[in-house]
Write a protein that holds these residues in place. Structure first.
Motif, short mmCIF file in Angstrom:
data_model
loop_
_atom_site.label_atom_id
_atom_site.label_comp_id
_atom_site.label_asym_id
_atom_site.label_seq_id
_atom_site.Cartn_x
_atom_site.Cartn_y
_atom_site.Cartn_z
N ARG A 101 0.82 -1.21 0.00
CA ARG A 101 0.00 0.00 0.00
C ARG A 101 0.86 1.27 0.00
NH1 ARG A 101 -5.75 -0.96 2.96
NH2 ARG A 101 -6.07 -3.11 2.28
N ILE A 102 2.02 1.21 0.64
CA ILE A 102 2.91 2.36 0.58
C ILE A 102 3.39 2.57 -0.85
CG2 ILE A 102 5.16 3.27 1.28
CD1 ILE A 102 4.77 1.95 3.99
N VAL A 103 3.78 1.48 -1.51
CA VAL A 103 4.23 1.57 -2.90
C VAL A 103 3.11 2.12 -3.78
CG1 VAL A 103 4.95 0.23 -4.91
CG2 VAL A 103 5.95 -0.26 -2.67
N LYS A 104 1.89 1.65 -3.57
CA LYS A 104 0.76 2.13 -4.35
C LYS A 104 0.53 3.62 -4.12
CE LYS A 104 -4.17 1.40 -5.20
NZ LYS A 104 -5.38 0.61 -4.83
N SER A 105 0.66 4.06 -2.87
CA SER A 105 0.47 5.47 -2.54
C SER A 105 1.53 6.34 -3.21
CB SER A 105 0.52 5.67 -1.02
OG SER A 105 -0.54 4.99 -0.40
N VAL A 106 2.76 5.83 -3.26
CA VAL A 106 3.84 6.57 -3.92
C VAL A 106 3.54 6.74 -5.41
CG1 VAL A 106 6.25 6.42 -4.68
CG2 VAL A 106 5.66 5.97 -2.29
N GLU A 107 3.07 5.67 -6.04
CA GLU A 107 2.75 5.74 -7.47
C GLU A 107 1.62 6.73 -7.73
OE1 GLU A 107 4.52 4.34 -9.91
OE2 GLU A 107 5.85 3.78 -8.27
N GLU A 108 0.63 6.76 -6.83
CA GLU A 108 -0.47 7.71 -6.98
C GLU A 108 0.00 9.15 -6.79
OE1 GLU A 108 -3.31 6.33 -4.16
OE2 GLU A 108 -4.11 4.77 -5.47
N ASN B 252 7.21 15.42 -9.53
CA ASN B 252 7.25 14.64 -10.77
C ASN B 252 7.70 13.20 -10.57
OD1 ASN B 252 6.47 16.87 -12.41
ND2 ASN B 252 8.56 17.67 -12.24
N ASP B 253 8.42 12.94 -9.49
CA ASP B 253 8.87 11.56 -9.26
C ASP B 253 9.15 11.37 -7.77
OD1 ASP B 253 9.56 8.97 -9.93
OD2 ASP B 253 11.67 9.44 -10.27
N VAL B 254 9.03 10.12 -7.31
CA VAL B 254 9.31 9.78 -5.92
C VAL B 254 10.09 8.47 -5.90
CG1 VAL B 254 8.39 9.28 -3.63
CG2 VAL B 254 7.16 10.85 -5.15
N ALA B 255 11.26 8.50 -5.29
CA ALA B 255 12.07 7.29 -5.14
C ALA B 255 12.18 6.96 -3.65
CB ALA B 255 13.46 7.50 -5.73
N TYR B 256 12.44 5.69 -3.33
CA TYR B 256 12.52 5.27 -1.94
C TYR B 256 13.42 4.06 -1.82
CZ TYR B 256 8.98 2.21 -3.95
OH TYR B 256 8.31 1.34 -4.78
N PHE C 44 13.15 8.81 1.31
CA PHE C 44 12.34 9.14 0.14
C PHE C 44 12.99 10.33 -0.55
CE2 PHE C 44 9.38 7.08 3.01
CZ PHE C 44 8.59 6.30 2.18
N THR C 45 13.00 10.31 -1.87
CA THR C 45 13.51 11.45 -2.64
C THR C 45 12.41 11.94 -3.57
OG1 THR C 45 15.78 10.61 -2.59
CG2 THR C 45 15.25 12.25 -4.27
N LEU C 46 12.01 13.19 -3.38
CA LEU C 46 10.99 13.81 -4.22
C LEU C 46 11.68 14.68 -5.26
CD1 LEU C 46 9.43 13.00 -1.63
CD2 LEU C 46 8.00 15.03 -1.97
N THR C 47 11.47 14.36 -6.54
CA THR C 47 12.01 15.18 -7.62
C THR C 47 10.91 16.14 -8.05
OG1 THR C 47 13.44 13.38 -8.37
CG2 THR C 47 13.01 15.15 -9.93
#
Length: 204
Positions: free
Chosen positions: A106-113, A124-128, A135-138
């Protein structure tokens, strides 16, 4: 209020109630107890059961009695309110394993959303990393600095902290770092470390 802010807690409680309502199952051999401090967490793994203690700081401002009542009504074996305000959940090993799997999904799904959410247009992008401790927010820096999109870091950090707590992280690893990176040049122009950020806000 943007929906991501309340997502992690709802996500956590939802997984707890679903995973722990499936009934007890046999566990594996004793794995031992994870070390922890009183104000961070404690995950004790016995022969058949797992005890997870969540610190009082993550329940601040909530109705603890209602949380306990709802958890028990949904089938959780036992929820104990400790003297320091923390809550201890007791569940079988199989339930704990299932809960961690669903929490991760669910965390992965939330990141994609979040990547495509119109509510956070500058992101524009989120890496973890694997443990959700980073977490890295671009982002589009200009849009980001003129918006409230930094609130997204709180939602991600809270989800990451819960994941670590339920996975048995000790006090040295009970942190989530959120990096904000400029999409135009790759520069990290802001860094937030939780729960330090929460403690600083509480002191103001």
């Amino acid at each position: 209020m943007k929906k991501l802010l309340i997502l992690p807690l709802i996500l956590l409680l939802g997984i707890l109630l679903v995973a722990c309502s499936q009934g007890d199952e046999s566990g594996k051999k004793k794995e031992g107890a994870e070390k922890a401090s009183e104000e961070t967490l404690k995950v004790d793994k016995g022969l058949l059961n797992v005890e997870v203690t969540i610190p009082a700081t993550l329940y601040k401002g909530q109705d603890i009695d209602s949380i306990i009542s709802e958890a028990k009504n949904s089938g959780i074996k036992e929820v104990i309110k400790n003297d320091d305000g923390s809550l201890t959940y007791k569940m079988s090993k199989s339930e704990h394993k299932k809960m961690m799997k669903e929490l991760k999904e669910r965390i992965v799904k939330s990141v994609e959303e979040l990547k495509t959410s119109e509510d956070f247009a500058s992101i524009n992008d989120v890496a973890y990393n694997k443990s959700f401790s980073e977490f890295t927010l671009t982002v589009n820096k200009e849009k980001f600095e003129g918006s409230f999109d930094a609130l997204a870091s709180f939602g991600l950090a809270l989800a990451g902290m819960y994941y670590q707590l339920f996975n048995g992280a000790d006090v040295e690893h009970y942190k989530v770092t959120v990096y904000i990176k400029d999409e135009s040049n790759g520069e990290v122009f802001d860094t937030m470390v939780y729960p330090d950020e929460l403690n600083e806000n509480n002191d103001k």
